[in-house]
Design a protein around this motif. Structure first.
Motif, PDB file in Angstrom:
ATOM      1  N   ALA A 118       1.043  10.960   2.324  1.00 43.98           N
ATOM      2  CA  ALA A 118       0.689   9.912   3.622  1.00 43.98           C
ATOM      3  C   ALA A 118       1.748   8.798   3.616  1.00 43.98           C
ATOM      4  CB  ALA A 118      -0.926   9.487   3.187  1.00 43.98           C
ATOM      5  N   ARG A 119       1.931   8.319   2.208  1.00 40.08           N
ATOM      6  CA  ARG A 119       2.839   6.885   2.422  1.00 40.08           C
ATOM      7  C   ARG A 119       4.190   7.345   2.963  1.00 40.08           C
ATOM      8  NH1 ARG A 119       2.349   4.268  -3.527  1.00 40.08           N
ATOM      9  NH2 ARG A 119       0.639   2.317  -2.883  1.00 40.08           N
ATOM     10  N   GLU A 120       4.810   8.659   2.593  1.00 39.44           N
ATOM     11  CA  GLU A 120       6.019   9.121   2.804  1.00 39.44           C
ATOM     12  C   GLU A 120       6.012   9.311   4.437  1.00 39.44           C
ATOM     13  OE1 GLU A 120       8.759   8.906   1.743  1.00 39.44           O
ATOM     14  OE2 GLU A 120       9.961  10.171   3.050  1.00 39.44           O
ATOM     15  N   LYS A 121       4.989   9.928   4.870  1.00 39.61           N
ATOM     16  CA  LYS A 121       5.084   9.959   6.474  1.00 39.61           C
ATOM     17  C   LYS A 121       4.898   8.675   7.193  1.00 39.61           C
ATOM     18  CE  LYS A 121       2.778  14.348   6.495  1.00 39.61           C
ATOM     19  NZ  LYS A 121       1.579  15.368   6.697  1.00 39.61           N
ATOM     20  N   GLU A 124      -8.758  13.711  -8.936  1.00 38.05           N
ATOM     21  CA  GLU A 124      -7.652  12.369  -8.817  1.00 38.05           C
ATOM     22  C   GLU A 124      -6.286  12.819  -8.524  1.00 38.05           C
ATOM     23  OE1 GLU A 124      -8.846   9.560 -11.756  1.00 38.05           O
ATOM     24  OE2 GLU A 124      -6.953   8.689 -11.726  1.00 38.05           O
ATOM     25  N   GLN A 125      -5.848  13.778  -9.168  1.00 41.00           N
ATOM     26  CA  GLN A 125      -4.510  14.111  -8.863  1.00 41.00           C
ATOM     27  C   GLN A 125      -4.176  14.779  -7.383  1.00 41.00           C
ATOM     28  OE1 GLN A 125      -2.052  13.778 -11.022  1.00 41.00           O
ATOM     29  NE2 GLN A 125      -0.648  14.144  -9.444  1.00 41.00           N
ATOM     30  N   THR A 126      -5.387  15.123  -6.585  1.00 39.25           N
ATOM     31  CA  THR A 126      -5.144  15.684  -5.220  1.00 39.25           C
ATOM     32  C   THR A 126      -5.039  14.291  -4.634  1.00 39.25           C
ATOM     33  OG1 THR A 126      -6.503  17.555  -5.749  1.00 39.25           O
ATOM     34  CG2 THR A 126      -6.316  16.781  -3.522  1.00 39.25           C
ATOM     35  N   GLY A 127      -5.779  13.319  -5.280  1.00 41.16           N
ATOM     36  CA  GLY A 127      -5.666  11.960  -4.261  1.00 41.16           C
ATOM     37  C   GLY A 127      -4.363  11.590  -4.201  1.00 41.16           C
ATOM     38  N   TYR A 128      -3.816  11.541  -5.528  1.00 42.47           N
ATOM     39  CA  TYR A 128      -2.316  10.851  -5.563  1.00 42.47           C
ATOM     40  C   TYR A 128      -1.434  11.729  -4.737  1.00 42.47           C
ATOM     41  CZ  TYR A 128      -3.440   7.474  -9.402  1.00 42.47           C
ATOM     42  OH  TYR A 128      -3.909   6.481  -9.942  1.00 42.47           O
ATOM     43  N   SER A 129      -1.650  13.050  -4.791  1.00 40.30           N
ATOM     44  CA  SER A 129      -0.738  13.808  -4.143  1.00 40.30           C
ATOM     45  C   SER A 129      -0.741  13.562  -2.550  1.00 40.30           C
ATOM     46  CB  SER A 129      -1.041  15.367  -4.224  1.00 40.30           C
ATOM     47  OG  SER A 129      -0.455  16.087  -3.249  1.00 40.30           O
ATOM     48  N   MET A 187      -0.505   5.034 -10.144  1.00 39.74           N
ATOM     49  CA  MET A 187       0.735   4.799  -9.158  1.00 39.74           C
ATOM     50  C   MET A 187       0.857   3.232  -8.515  1.00 39.74           C
ATOM     51  SD  MET A 187       1.146   6.545  -5.515  1.00 39.74           S
ATOM     52  CE  MET A 187       1.346   8.286  -6.163  1.00 39.74           C
ATOM     53  N   SER A 188       1.999   2.720  -8.825  1.00 36.39           N
ATOM     54  CA  SER A 188       2.143   1.442  -8.388  1.00 36.39           C
ATOM     55  C   SER A 188       2.143   1.215  -7.078  1.00 36.39           C
ATOM     56  CB  SER A 188       3.351   0.912  -9.171  1.00 36.39           C
ATOM     57  OG  SER A 188       4.576   1.514  -8.313  1.00 36.39           O
ATOM     58  N   ASP A 189       1.895  -0.101  -6.775  1.00 32.46           N
ATOM     59  CA  ASP A 189       1.967  -0.413  -5.265  1.00 32.46           C
ATOM     60  C   ASP A 189       3.330  -0.913  -4.901  1.00 32.46           C
ATOM     61  OD1 ASP A 189       1.004  -0.129  -2.511  1.00 32.46           O
ATOM     62  OD2 ASP A 189      -0.419  -1.815  -2.819  1.00 32.46           O
ATOM     63  N   ASP A 190       4.280  -0.560  -5.563  1.00 28.96           N
ATOM     64  CA  ASP A 190       5.609  -1.219  -5.007  1.00 28.96           C
ATOM     65  C   ASP A 190       6.113  -0.533  -3.777  1.00 28.96           C
ATOM     66  OD1 ASP A 190       5.855  -2.321  -7.519  1.00 28.96           O
ATOM     67  OD2 ASP A 190       6.902  -0.838  -8.447  1.00 28.96           O
TER      68      ASP A 190
END
Lengths: 279, 177
Positions: free
Chosen positions: B155-158, B145-150, A1-4
């Motif tokens: 989190a980023r969106e929130k 790993e997939q759970t981590g990305y999810s 996942m990029s950090d953009d």
């Protein structure tokens, strides 16, 4: 996942994320914790071995405290970690310890709670590190209006006092007149142009430098306390407080806004801002 | 406590103390209590040292930290403490402005991260703030790993929404002319 992701944030949001860089543990804190960790581990080991002798803990703590305090008062230079650990081990190990151990830092003697689940929040609190709230500040640093009595009808007064960050109250006409006379002597008269420039900078800072905006609002209030543009100032102040997530303060300033400017056309807008937080 | 145990504890603290301190702060411990929580983490670690197999001490300490912080927040919650409350504005001027500004921003981050679930907060802390790779993150957390990305995406969106909401609430007005 990029950090953009971070690059796509607003400048304000990027700055907020970057503020986490200051979470680093400085050397002083590291040294303090190193000593406390070893001391607390000694306590934990002793506690596990002699739980039945909890009554002796006070005596042990006192002995350790006296030893450590004596060392500090005698001007023993920074006790190295090894020496400190030796002191702690002797003081604690020679008696039976149940709960509290005293340790020294460079300039003080501090009670260190044994970090078990029984530790209370009060024990953990570090008052000396707490940033002062508005109510902690000397009166001379507050806008002059805060010295006045609030109107009897001000229903939020009690609430403000409880929360310790009371917004300044609206002065009465006599006090204002006296204050203006005093201001005339103390500071050069400010022009309308100065005031507009200040308000413009305040408005522009709300979204990019909200803490600065709050300070500009304070400055405006101090310099132009009775200006007709007071409602604009307060509106921007409330906006800046919301950006800073200081919601409780924003709500208090909203309450004050309605007391000070009951017929202002900005009233609904101010209410909508606070409603937006609660939504 | 034997000398061997003490040496081991000291080595752990020396190598991982700063990491535990930062993570404890970022998982939601207020600045005023982060030293105490860090200390508590290492005392718990000391008690469990004999059961620790020595593999991945950072992951082991991370999991202890996560639990200690979680317990701390539950205790604080029952006392109705506002853990996300930003530090109040000060009326000082001059050279302290930058420091005050940083603390204000850090308070806003606390508030934004308070919207995250604990599992989201963990991955956001490790990936976004600690700058670990996702592989390192999931090793520490102990999830696929997939759970981590999810979790990271959520989190980023929130966080983004929380911060942008703040700004949208105060959309620019017509400037004073």
């Amino acid at each position: 996942m990029s950090d953009d992701w971070q690059d796509a944030l607003t400048p304000f949001a990027r700055e907020v994320i970057a503020s986490a860089e200051d979470d680093a543990c400085d050397d002083g804190a590291f040294e303090r914790m190193n000593k406390k960790v070893v001391a607390a581990a000694v306590v934990a080991a002793s506690t596990g071995a002699a739980a039945s002798a909890a009554a002796a803990s006070t005596a042990a703590g006192t002995a350790a405290a006296a030893t450590a305090s004596l060392a500090t008062k005698a001007g023993v230079p920074t006790i190295g970690a090894v020496f400190f650990k030796l002191l702690a081990a002797v003081a604690v190990g020679s008696t039976v310890v149940g709960g509290v151990l005293w340790s020294t830092s460079e300039d003080e003697t501090t009670a260190v709670s044994a970090p078990t689940s029984s530790a209370t929040p009060e024990e953990l609190e570090h008052d000396e590190t707490r940033t002062p709230s508005v109510s902690d500040l000397p009166e001379t640093q507050l806008p002059a209006e805060e010295e006045e009595e609030a109107p009897a009808s001000d229903g939020v007064t009690e609430d403000r006092e409880e929360e310790g960050a009371a917004p300044p109250r609206r002065p009465n006409a006599r006090v204002v007149e006296e204050r203006h006379e005093a201001q005339d002597e103390a500071v050069p008269a400010a022009s309308l142009g100065d005031e507009l420039r200040l308000l413009r900078e305040l408005s522009r800072s709300v979204q990019t430098r909200p803490a600065h905006a709050v300070r500009l609002a304070e400055e405006h209030e101090a310099r132009f306390g009775e200006s007709d543009l007071g409602p604009e100032r307060e509106l921007h102040r409330i906006r800046a407080l919301i950006v800073l997530a200081r919601d409780a303060e924003a709500a208090r300033f909203r309450d004050r806004f309605h007391v000070s400017f009951p017929s202002s056309p900005y009233g609904p807008r101010v209410d909508a801002l606070i409603t937006g937080i609660d939504r | 406590m034997s000398t061997g145990q003490q040496d081991r504890l000291e080595a752990l603290f020396s190598e991982h103390g700063r990491f535990v301190y930062r993570v404890a702060r970022r998982l939601g411990t207020p600045a005023r209590d982060v030293e105490d929580v860090t200390q508590e983490v290492f005392v718990v670690a000391f008690r469990k040292l004999s059961d620790f197999d020595g593999a991945s001490p950072r992951g082991w300490l991370f999991r202890i930290t996560s639990r200690v912080v979680s317990d701390y927040r539950k205790r604080a919650s029952t006392r109705n403490e506002d853990l996300a409350a930003p530090l109040p504005e000060e009326c000082s001027r001059g050279s302290q402005d930058e420091e005050i500004w940083k603390r204000q921003m850090r308070g806003a981050l606390d508030e934004a991260m308070d919207a995250l679930k604990p599992a989201e907060r963990e991955v956001f802390t490790l990936y976004q703030l600690e700058k670990l790779s996702m592989r390192e993150c999931v090793e520490l957390i102990g999830c696929p790993e997939q759970t981590g990305y999810s979790r990271l995406k959520s989190a980023r969106e929130k966080v983004r929404r929380r911060l942008s909401t703040r700004l949208s609430l105060v959309a620019p007005l017509e400037e004073v002319s």
